[in-house]
Design a protein around this motif. Structure first.
Motif, PDB file in Angstrom:
ATOM      1  N   GLN A 243     -22.527  -9.174  24.230  1.00 26.79           N
ATOM      2  CA  GLN A 243     -23.798  -8.549  23.853  1.00 26.79           C
ATOM      3  C   GLN A 243     -23.546  -7.404  22.870  1.00 26.79           C
ATOM      4  OE1 GLN A 243     -26.632  -9.848  24.418  1.00 26.79           O
ATOM      5  NE2 GLN A 243     -27.878  -8.220  23.514  1.00 26.79           N
ATOM      6  N   LEU A 244     -22.515  -6.607  23.149  1.00 24.63           N
ATOM      7  CA  LEU A 244     -22.216  -5.490  22.251  1.00 24.63           C
ATOM      8  C   LEU A 244     -21.793  -6.000  20.874  1.00 24.63           C
ATOM      9  CD1 LEU A 244     -20.348  -3.125  24.757  1.00 24.63           C
ATOM     10  CD2 LEU A 244     -22.540  -2.659  23.629  1.00 24.63           C
ATOM     11  N   ILE A 245     -21.075  -7.115  20.848  1.00 27.54           N
ATOM     12  CA  ILE A 245     -20.697  -7.680  19.544  1.00 27.54           C
ATOM     13  C   ILE A 245     -21.958  -8.104  18.795  1.00 27.54           C
ATOM     14  CG2 ILE A 245     -19.546  -9.632  18.406  1.00 27.54           C
ATOM     15  CD1 ILE A 245     -17.422  -9.504  20.648  1.00 27.54           C
ATOM     16  N   SER A 246     -22.878  -8.746  19.518  1.00 23.06           N
ATOM     17  CA  SER A 246     -24.090  -9.215  18.840  1.00 23.06           C
ATOM     18  C   SER A 246     -24.930  -8.040  18.347  1.00 23.06           C
ATOM     19  CB  SER A 246     -24.919 -10.109  19.761  1.00 23.06           C
ATOM     20  OG  SER A 246     -25.665  -9.318  20.663  1.00 23.06           O
ATOM     21  N   GLU A 247     -24.718  -6.875  18.934  1.00 23.55           N
ATOM     22  CA  GLU A 247     -25.480  -5.704  18.497  1.00 23.55           C
ATOM     23  C   GLU A 247     -24.651  -4.825  17.564  1.00 23.55           C
ATOM     24  OE1 GLU A 247     -27.141  -3.780  21.944  1.00 23.55           O
ATOM     25  OE2 GLU A 247     -28.048  -5.631  22.667  1.00 23.55           O
ATOM     26  N   ASN A 248     -23.615  -5.391  16.993  1.00 22.95           N
ATOM     27  CA  ASN A 248     -22.787  -4.697  16.009  1.00 22.95           C
ATOM     28  C   ASN A 248     -22.102  -3.450  16.537  1.00 22.95           C
ATOM     29  OD1 ASN A 248     -23.526  -6.323  13.539  1.00 22.95           O
ATOM     30  ND2 ASN A 248     -25.548  -5.674  14.258  1.00 22.95           N
ATOM     31  N   GLN A 249     -21.873  -3.392  17.832  1.00 25.11           N
ATOM     32  CA  GLN A 249     -21.231  -2.207  18.395  1.00 25.11           C
ATOM     33  C   GLN A 249     -19.736  -2.418  18.599  1.00 25.11           C
ATOM     34  OE1 GLN A 249     -23.151   0.657  18.702  1.00 25.11           O
ATOM     35  NE2 GLN A 249     -24.584  -0.707  17.661  1.00 25.11           N
ATOM     36  N   LEU A 250     -19.290  -3.649  18.522  1.00 19.79           N
ATOM     37  CA  LEU A 250     -17.879  -3.979  18.751  1.00 19.79           C
ATOM     38  C   LEU A 250     -17.521  -5.147  17.863  1.00 19.79           C
ATOM     39  CD1 LEU A 250     -17.180  -4.375  22.592  1.00 19.79           C
ATOM     40  CD2 LEU A 250     -16.207  -2.668  21.070  1.00 19.79           C
TER      41      LEU A 250
ATOM     42  N   GLU B  65     -39.963 -16.548  28.745  1.00 20.61           N
ATOM     43  CA  GLU B  65     -40.902 -16.724  27.632  1.00 20.61           C
ATOM     44  C   GLU B  65     -40.234 -17.265  26.374  1.00 20.61           C
ATOM     45  OE1 GLU B  65     -44.106 -16.366  27.948  1.00 20.61           O
ATOM     46  OE2 GLU B  65     -44.033 -15.554  29.993  1.00 20.61           O
ATOM     47  N   PHE B  66     -39.021 -16.823  26.123  1.00 21.79           N
ATOM     48  CA  PHE B  66     -38.415 -17.176  24.832  1.00 21.79           C
ATOM     49  C   PHE B  66     -37.125 -17.969  24.989  1.00 21.79           C
ATOM     50  CE2 PHE B  66     -40.043 -12.664  24.493  1.00 21.79           C
ATOM     51  CZ  PHE B  66     -41.334 -13.045  24.163  1.00 21.79           C
ATOM     52  N   GLY B  67     -36.702 -18.204  26.238  1.00 24.89           N
ATOM     53  CA  GLY B  67     -35.508 -19.001  26.472  1.00 24.89           C
ATOM     54  C   GLY B  67     -34.223 -18.332  26.010  1.00 24.89           C
ATOM     55  N   GLN B  68     -34.255 -17.018  25.805  1.00 20.62           N
ATOM     56  CA  GLN B  68     -33.049 -16.357  25.316  1.00 20.62           C
ATOM     57  C   GLN B  68     -32.386 -15.552  26.421  1.00 20.62           C
ATOM     58  OE1 GLN B  68     -34.811 -15.552  21.369  1.00 20.62           O
ATOM     59  NE2 GLN B  68     -32.908 -14.393  21.058  1.00 20.62           N
ATOM     60  N   GLU B  69     -31.045 -15.629  26.464  1.00 15.63           N
ATOM     61  CA  GLU B  69     -30.295 -14.887  27.474  1.00 15.63           C
ATOM     62  C   GLU B  69     -29.262 -14.014  26.797  1.00 15.63           C
ATOM     63  OE1 GLU B  69     -28.597 -16.629  31.303  1.00 15.63           O
ATOM     64  OE2 GLU B  69     -29.513 -18.345  30.296  1.00 15.63           O
ATOM     65  N   PRO B  70     -29.060 -12.809  27.288  1.00 22.58           N
ATOM     66  CA  PRO B  70     -28.054 -11.948  26.661  1.00 22.58           C
ATOM     67  C   PRO B  70     -26.642 -12.372  27.047  1.00 22.58           C
ATOM     68  CG  PRO B  70     -29.028 -10.844  28.547  1.00 22.58           C
ATOM     69  CD  PRO B  70     -29.744 -12.155  28.400  1.00 22.58           C
ATOM     70  N   GLY B  71     -25.687 -11.902  26.260  1.00 18.25           N
ATOM     71  CA  GLY B  71     -24.290 -12.071  26.650  1.00 18.25           C
ATOM     72  C   GLY B  71     -23.734 -13.470  26.521  1.00 18.25           C
ATOM     73  N   LEU B  72     -24.387 -14.309  25.746  1.00 23.43           N
ATOM     74  CA  LEU B  72     -23.861 -15.665  25.592  1.00 23.43           C
ATOM     75  C   LEU B  72     -23.353 -15.946  24.184  1.00 23.43           C
ATOM     76  CD1 LEU B  72     -26.421 -17.791  27.668  1.00 23.43           C
ATOM     77  CD2 LEU B  72     -24.141 -17.013  28.338  1.00 23.43           C
ATOM     78  N   HIS B  73     -23.996 -15.351  23.184  1.00 22.71           N
ATOM     79  CA  HIS B  73     -23.612 -15.660  21.810  1.00 22.71           C
ATOM     80  C   HIS B  73     -23.388 -14.395  20.997  1.00 22.71           C
ATOM     81  CE1 HIS B  73     -24.484 -19.778  22.639  1.00 22.71           C
ATOM     82  NE2 HIS B  73     -25.660 -19.429  23.132  1.00 22.71           N
ATOM     83  N   CYS B  74     -22.253 -14.350  20.352  1.00 29.14           N
ATOM     84  CA  CYS B  74     -21.890 -13.145  19.602  1.00 29.14           C
ATOM     85  C   CYS B  74     -22.749 -12.950  18.358  1.00 29.14           C
ATOM     86  CB  CYS B  74     -20.424 -13.194  19.182  1.00 29.14           C
ATOM     87  SG  CYS B  74     -19.316 -13.172  20.588  1.00 29.14           S
ATOM     88  N   ASP B  75     -23.339 -14.028  17.849  1.00 28.86           N
ATOM     89  CA  ASP B  75     -24.141 -13.831  16.637  1.00 28.86           C
ATOM     90  C   ASP B  75     -25.624 -14.014  16.912  1.00 28.86           C
ATOM     91  OD1 ASP B  75     -24.123 -16.481  17.093  1.00 28.86           O
ATOM     92  OD2 ASP B  75     -23.339 -17.083  15.123  1.00 28.86           O
ATOM     93  N   ALA B  76     -26.014 -13.882  18.180  1.00 27.08           N
ATOM     94  CA  ALA B  76     -27.426 -14.055  18.520  1.00 27.08           C
ATOM     95  C   ALA B  76     -28.250 -12.896  17.959  1.00 27.08           C
ATOM     96  CB  ALA B  76     -27.588 -14.119  20.032  1.00 27.08           C
ATOM     97  N   ASP B  77     -29.427 -13.217  17.455  1.00 27.75           N
ATOM     98  CA  ASP B  77     -30.373 -12.157  17.085  1.00 27.75           C
ATOM     99  C   ASP B  77     -30.978 -11.635  18.374  1.00 27.75           C
ATOM    100  OD1 ASP B  77     -30.208 -11.919  14.394  1.00 27.75           O
ATOM    101  OD2 ASP B  77     -31.773 -13.391  13.954  1.00 27.75           O
ATOM    102  N   SER B  78     -31.216 -10.353  18.406  1.00 28.89           N
ATOM    103  CA  SER B  78     -31.821  -9.800  19.606  1.00 28.89           C
ATOM    104  C   SER B  78     -33.174 -10.454  19.856  1.00 28.89           C
ATOM    105  CB  SER B  78     -31.987  -8.296  19.410  1.00 28.89           C
ATOM    106  OG  SER B  78     -32.896  -7.817  20.358  1.00 28.89           O
ATOM    107  N   ALA B  79     -33.423 -10.817  21.108  1.00 26.63           N
ATOM    108  CA  ALA B  79     -34.671 -11.513  21.441  1.00 26.63           C
ATOM    109  C   ALA B  79     -35.884 -10.697  21.033  1.00 26.63           C
ATOM    110  CB  ALA B  79     -34.720 -11.814  22.931  1.00 26.63           C
ATOM    111  N   MET B  80     -35.766  -9.378  21.125  1.00 23.59           N
ATOM    112  CA  MET B  80     -36.940  -8.562  20.847  1.00 23.59           C
ATOM    113  C   MET B  80     -37.112  -8.234  19.369  1.00 23.59           C
ATOM    114  SD  MET B  80     -38.493  -8.482  23.616  1.00 23.59           S
ATOM    115  CE  MET B  80     -39.799  -7.317  23.262  1.00 23.59           C
ATOM    116  N   SER B  81     -36.136  -8.564  18.539  1.00 27.07           N
ATOM    117  CA  SER B  81     -36.356  -8.306  17.114  1.00 27.07           C
ATOM    118  C   SER B  81     -36.350  -9.615  16.338  1.00 27.07           C
ATOM    119  CB  SER B  81     -35.311  -7.337  16.562  1.00 27.07           C
ATOM    120  OG  SER B  81     -34.040  -7.921  16.606  1.00 27.07           O
ATOM    121  N   SER B  82     -36.599 -10.699  17.042  1.00 25.23           N
ATOM    122  CA  SER B  82     -36.757 -11.976  16.354  1.00 25.23           C
ATOM    123  C   SER B  82     -37.989 -12.643  16.965  1.00 25.23           C
ATOM    124  CB  SER B  82     -35.519 -12.840  16.539  1.00 25.23           C
ATOM    125  OG  SER B  82     -35.201 -12.947  17.908  1.00 25.23           O
TER     126      SER B  82
END
Ligand SMILES: Cc1cc2nc3c(=O)[nH]c(=O)nc-3n(C[C@H](O)[C@H](O)[C@H](O)COP(=O)(O)OP(=O)(O)OC[C@H]3O[C@@H](n4cnc5c(N)ncnc54)[C@H](O)[C@@H]3O)c2cc1C
Ligand code: SF4
Ligand code: SF4
Ligand code: SF4
Ligand code: FES
Lengths: 145, 266, 665
Positions: B84-91, B238-255
């Protein structure tokens, strides 16, 4: 039963559709209840849910949030983002026990002057039925004490 | 544990990492986080059932960052957090060594793909008491929920321990520290607490990895993890998105998806 | 301390009939921070405006609220008036007392109270307004046109003829696009080549146009007025400067049996080839995937015959970078192949062809020199069935939309066939005839009335072969769904027009949106049909949706005029209603933590990542940065930012917060 309660309602609307739609209500001279005050935003995407919280904390009895229909957003997708945000916010508020019947979400286009009047009137009537906002006000009252 | 000590020693000796974040002996029967930077201390590391705290919270602390490239002894939820941190550009996975221990075999997860594969293979399950709490609240009426949360939150005195414990609360200036305007009332009265907790939940919607660190950290025992768990549940439903699964996922709340559906917008 | 001026307009009686304007002005006068509050009959009139101007000067106002009609009507008027009195125009706001109050409510206290609320709210907002300054962006006066079909040709010529530079990039060896493949064009039946070729030549000769054929856009960076395009010039294996276009090489090439793309597989070409005789540029390229030399290292027949010694087997792809001010996307469309339709034989019957193939059979420069002959055996077909709506308007095929051009070209095909084969029979299966356009309905009626084409309303269900004939089965819905079976010699399918290959990846390179069918999306379906949602990038032609030549050309000229308009100034001026990411003193530099949620939220890709480094160049942190050239000011990012590090000028957090607080105080 007579109901003299005049609810205070704030409307958060986007500039391009609902604000323009409400302008059209005016130009068409369609009358609606005086209870609503419109605040203009560029887009529904700009509307922060914190503003809704503040409105209730300040004593609003109801809130209307309105913008362009899906696919019509002036900025193409601000309303799609807003929709996601409201989907989560609404359920989250309900999870924390806040009655979300006091918040009306709608899409009103620049051509829907009549719809705008209808939304306002329906909201005013429904909120009048619900009575003054209590739960939130109680929270903020505790703050004063 | 042997294998873990060996691996830790190698990593430090080779200079590949400068610090190992792991679990060590704590007071009583407890384990505590340890930060090992000398190869000879590698044997201080512990690995057993008690190792549950989400150590990923330390990855973004400036004091730890200063020590150099870290290795981290990771439970499944830590791996999720890291993704999740990687997907949020923190790591970046290239700047960290993630060690997972399965049956005394230590493996290094070195890239996004291996982290993702591990995360997919290790779903996080809630302990039974959390399952029960979730169920109990779900069965309440809205008035009961209102009372429940008002009661629980009335104990909050805004110590922000939950925020400090959460690996995903990494903002350098939290919304609560913002006074132009004062989005969240400073006082810890009902309104101030409500504002803080709904914001925390909204901010973690679709991001909370459900490690429970916030609940554990709360000194007055508010089960606040339930709020962020709920926020993520809504996002998944609602959106079928789960955190912590994909390093390049767009955040569910900003997509968004054009097909997102709701029934309440008129 | 703020010194706000409040000006309440009666709007004749439009406002004052239901709102007590005097009371509003009086109430506001006692509000903290209000230095001046008056009401007047017509604020927008000259005397009304000078009232504002003189009050600004005399009372040293720091902000102005005009309570009158909708800001959507007169905000520019009053902002200009303020600017004339040297008050920054963005320190002026309007309260909407007419459309949102006096016109929608009856006379009474409640209406006046509402008016007071609306004005006070704007006073609180304006107290927090900051002076803003229009954003100036320099403009590079070179346009990039991507795709050299008729849309690209028209756009390039219009821009070039207005005196601006154009770079035209076409991925095929020649410009011309689909129009160059057409025989005659509806509704006038003039020869396509005859009207197109002069334009193609003009492109080659116009000194303002740089033409890159056999080239593609690799990437586009930057923003309106300031893009950089990277263009890949694929190796043609021919030195264009030396080549005289004599064609000796093509004659020499031993490989002759490559299906010609231009002739839709109905004719052949060599490995070194010019796609068609009128090609621009009229110079060959080597198709390396088919060339014997590139496959086996031996051959070079062409090189040995080239009198100019222009063949270059060692040529490499070349990447060039060009500064660009604006882009027009004109990459056109494609059609579905017959193989997409299992019910019509998966493309295995040679005499079941697409409309485009039929164009080639009708074309005087085509493989049959304009004689209609069956691809299978070269005989003249005596009975042809034309099927409109093949795939189009068929949700089961995933193509819900109408391809728009097929009704018309099918009528054209049937007509031209009858003109060439006088004793032939033509049948057209159709769903509806869509012939809206100047002279269009008349055109298709001529097919029925003068050329006696048989129109049957209904879909066909199957095509199969029996005794050398194609059996076409369908239903005539005008005759109660009666079964029809026609023994045809040939079938022409008006297959659906679809987005061109690579449209999606090009859209992503350009950061413009596309629809579910990969056609490029216009910024607004009615009011901004040739703009994309990325400022400075325009669209024209069939890449936006299927369309015919007249529509394509008008869009191309429209897009060109947008570009010319943009280039008419040395600098672009933009409203400063844009988002800004805060910057603070070290060690924080910005409260932004670089989560880049705002980046994925921004509809305009206006948010960039900025590296904050120490003096020694060590990376301290990554933060968001708004590109003022791209931001359109929707504020979507602002509502997302958890740490409130990004704010929208003109609708800042402090401003909107103050509005809410005041309204309910
Ligand atoms: C069978 C048939 C018959 C028709 N008959 C008529 C008629 O009689 N009258 C009429 O008005 N219209 C007719 N049309 C419609 C007409 O063909 C189109 O309106 C016209 O071709 C659209 O022009 P365009 O430039 O938008 O696209 P195209 O003609 O498709 O041109 C697009 C160009 O862009 C190039 N390109 C694509 N992608 C890239 C890329 N990534 N980079 C660089 N270059 C690229 C292509 O190679 C091509 O040269 C007919 C169409 C068909 C299929
Ligand atoms: S459970 Fe609590 S601490 Fe863990 S990620 Fe979620 S919010 Fe953060
Ligand atoms: S959302 Fe806010 S914190 Fe995150 S990158 Fe954007 S500006 Fe920075
Ligand atoms: S205001 Fe809108 S357009 Fe501007 S950066 Fe934010 S999201 Fe993008
Ligand atoms: S502009 Fe109306 S919702 Fe975006």
């Amino acid at each position: 039963m007579e109901n003299n309660f005049e609810p205070k309602i704030v409307a958060f609307v986007c500039n391009w559709c609902t604000y323009a739609g409400a302008d059209l209500t005016g130009t068409s001279r369609i009358k609606y209840a005086t209870n609503v005050r419109i605040i203009r935003f560029p887009c529904t995407g700009r509307i922060d849910y914190n503003l809704l919280l503040k409105a209730f904390a300040q004593g609003a009895d109801g809130v209307i949030v309105s913008g362009c229909h899906p696919n019509d957003c002036h900025y193409t997708s601000g309303n799609f983002h807003a929709r996601r945000r409201w989907i989560v916010f609404k359920q989250m508020m309900e999870y924390m026990g806040i009655d979300m019947r006091r918040v009306k979400f709608s899409w009103v286009s620049a051509a829907e002057g009549a719809k705008w009047a209808d939304i306002v009137n329906t909201t005013v009537n429904e909120i009048r039925e619900l009575g003054p906002s209590q739960e939130y006000l109680e929270m903020s009252r505790q703050g004063v004490a | 544990m042997q294998a873990l000590h060996q691996k830790a020693k190698e990593l430090l000796e080779s200079g590949k990492v400068q610090v190992i974040i792991g679990y060590g002996d704590g007071s009583g029967d407890r384990v505590r986080p340890v930060f090992i930077s000398k190869a000879e201390s590698a044997s201080d590391l512990i690995w057993d059932d008690r190792c549950r705290q989400n150590l990923a919270v330390y990855l973004n602390k400036p004091e730890i960052k200063k020590l150099g490239v870290p290795a981290i002894v990771a439970t499944p939820v830590v791996v999720k957090t890291i993704i999740q941190l990687i997907s949020e550009n923190q790591l970046k996975s290239s700047n960290i060594v993630v060690l997972v221990v399965d049956n005394d075999v230590v493996s290094e997860l070195t890239d996004n793909a291996s982290l993702e594969a591990y995360s997919a293979g290790h779903p996080v399950v809630f302990p039974p008491f959390v399952v029960k709490e979730i169920k109990d609240i779900a069965e309440m009426s809205i008035q009961q929920r209102n009372k429940y949360w008002q009661d629980e939150l009335s104990r909050c005195f805004k110590c922000y321990a939950c925020r400090a414990a959460c690996p995903l609360c990494y903002c350098e200036r939290c919304l609560t520290d913002n006074n132009q305007p004062q989005w969240v009332c400073v006082a810890s009265h009902a309104q101030g607490n409500f504002e803080w907790h709904i914001n925390r939940a909204m901010h973690l919607a679709g991001r909370c990895v459900e490690c429970g660190s916030c609940t554990i950290a709360c000194p007055v025992g508010i089960p606040i993890g339930l709020l962020t768990i709920e926020a993520s549940r809504i996002v998944k439903q609602e959106f079928g998105q789960e955190p912590g699964l994909h390093c390049d996922a767009d955040s569910a709340m900003s997509s968004f998806k054009v097909e997102d559906t709701e029934t309440f917008i008129k | 301390m703020s010194r706000i001026g409040v000006f309440i307009c009666h709007c004749g009686e439009n406002i004052s009939a239901t709102v007590d304007c005097e009371k509003v002005a009086k109430t506001l006068a006692s509000m903290p921070g209000v230095a001046h509050s008056v009401d007047y009959k017509y604020m927008c009139s000259d005397p009304g405006q000078s009232l504002i101007r003189s009050a600004i000067k005399e009372k040293k106002l720091t902000g102005v609220v005009v309570a009158a009609c909708s800001p959507r009507m007169h905000e520019p008027t009053f902002r200009k008036a303020c600017a004339e009195a040297r008050l920054n125009p963005f320190l002026c706001e309007m309260a909407n007392l007419r459309e949102h109050c006096s016109w929608v409510h009856a006379k009474g206290d409640a209406t006046t109270d509402k008016a007071i609320d609306l004005v006070s709210m704007l006073v609180e907002k304006v107290k927090r307004n900051k002076p803003l300054f229009p954003i100036k962006v320099p403009v590079t006066k070179t346009a990039l046109v991507i795709g050299g079909g008729i849309a690209g040709i028209q756009a390039a010529l219009d821009i070039a003829n207005a005196g601006q530079k154009v770079v035209l990039v076409e991925r095929e060896p020649s410009i011309g696009g689909h129009m160059s493949q057409l025989s005659e064009t509806f509704p006038t039946l003039d020869c396509s080549q005859c009207i197109l070729t002069p334009r193609m030549v003009e492109v080659a000769q116009n000194p303002n146009i740089t033409l890159y054929t056999y080239a593609e856009v690799e990437s586009l960076s930057g923003f309106i007025g300031n893009f950089t395009a990277r263009i890949r010039k694929k190796a043609k294996s021919v030195d264009e400067k030396l080549c005289t276009g004599c064609g000796e090489c093509a004659t020499a090439c031993p490989i002759k049996k490559i299906p010609s793309e231009f002739n839709t597989g109905l004719g052949m070409r060599g490995a070194i080839y010019v796609p068609f005789p009128q090609a621009v540029p009229n110079k060959p390229v080597i198709d390396r995937s088919r060339c014997t030399y590139f496959k086996s290292g031996k051959c070079k027949f062409c090189a040995s015959k080239c009198p100019a010694q222009a063949i270059r087997f060692d040529q490499q792809d070349e990447i060039i970078e060009i500064p660009i001010g604006s882009v027009v996307v004109t990459t056109g469309f494609n059609i579905k192949e017959t193989s997409f339709f299992p019910e019509y034989g998966y493309g295995k019957y040679k005499d079941v062809v697409t409309g485009l193939q039929f164009e080639r059979l009708l074309s005087a420069s085509g493989p049959t020199l304009g004689e209609v002959k069956r691809p299978s055996d070269g005989t003249v077909p005596k009975k042809i069935v034309f099927v409109a709506c093949t795939g189009s308007r068929d949700p089961a095929k995933g193509i819900e939309y109408c391809s728009k051009i097929c009704c018309m070209y099918t009528a054209k095909h049937a007509m031209l066939y009858k003109h060439k084969v006088h004793d032939g029979d033509a049948y057209v299966f159709y769903m509806d005839i869509r012939a809206a356009g100047k002279g269009y309905d008349e055109f298709f009626r001529r097919a029925i009335e003068e050329d006696h084409v048989n129109y049957i309303r209904g879909r066909i269900s199957r095509i199969y072969e029996r005794n050398g004939k194609l059996i076409v089965r369908g239903a005539d819905t005008l005759l109660g769904a009666q079964q029809v079976e026609i023994e045809a010699d040939m079938v022409v399918l008006a297959t659906a027009a679809v987005a061109n290959d690579g449209a999606e990846s090009l859209a992503q390179k350009l950061h413009v949106s596309y629809d579910a069918h990969h056609f490029f999306a216009e910024a607004h379906p009615k009011l901004r049909p040739v703009e994309t949602n990325t400022a400075g990038i325009f669209l024209a032609g069939a890449c936006q949706s299927p369309k015919d030549i007249p529509e394509t050309v008008s869009q191309a000229s429209a897009a060109a005029s947008k570009v010319i308009g943009l280039f008419s100034n040395a600098e672009l001026t933009r409203e400063p209603i844009i988002a800004v990411v805060n910057r603070t003193a070290p060690p924080l530099f910005s409260t932004c933590v670089g989560c880049f949620m705002c980046q994925s939220a921004c509809p305009y890709h206006a948010i960039e990542q900025e590296e904050i480094k120490t003096r020694e160049g060590k990376l301290i942190k990554m933060v968001a940065k708004v590109n003022p050239g791209l931001c359109q000011g929707c504020g979507t990012c602002v509502a997302f930012c958890r740490s409130k590090s990004i704010d929208l000028q003109g609708y800042s957090n402090e401003q909107v917060y103050a509005e809410v607080m005041e309204l309910l105080s």
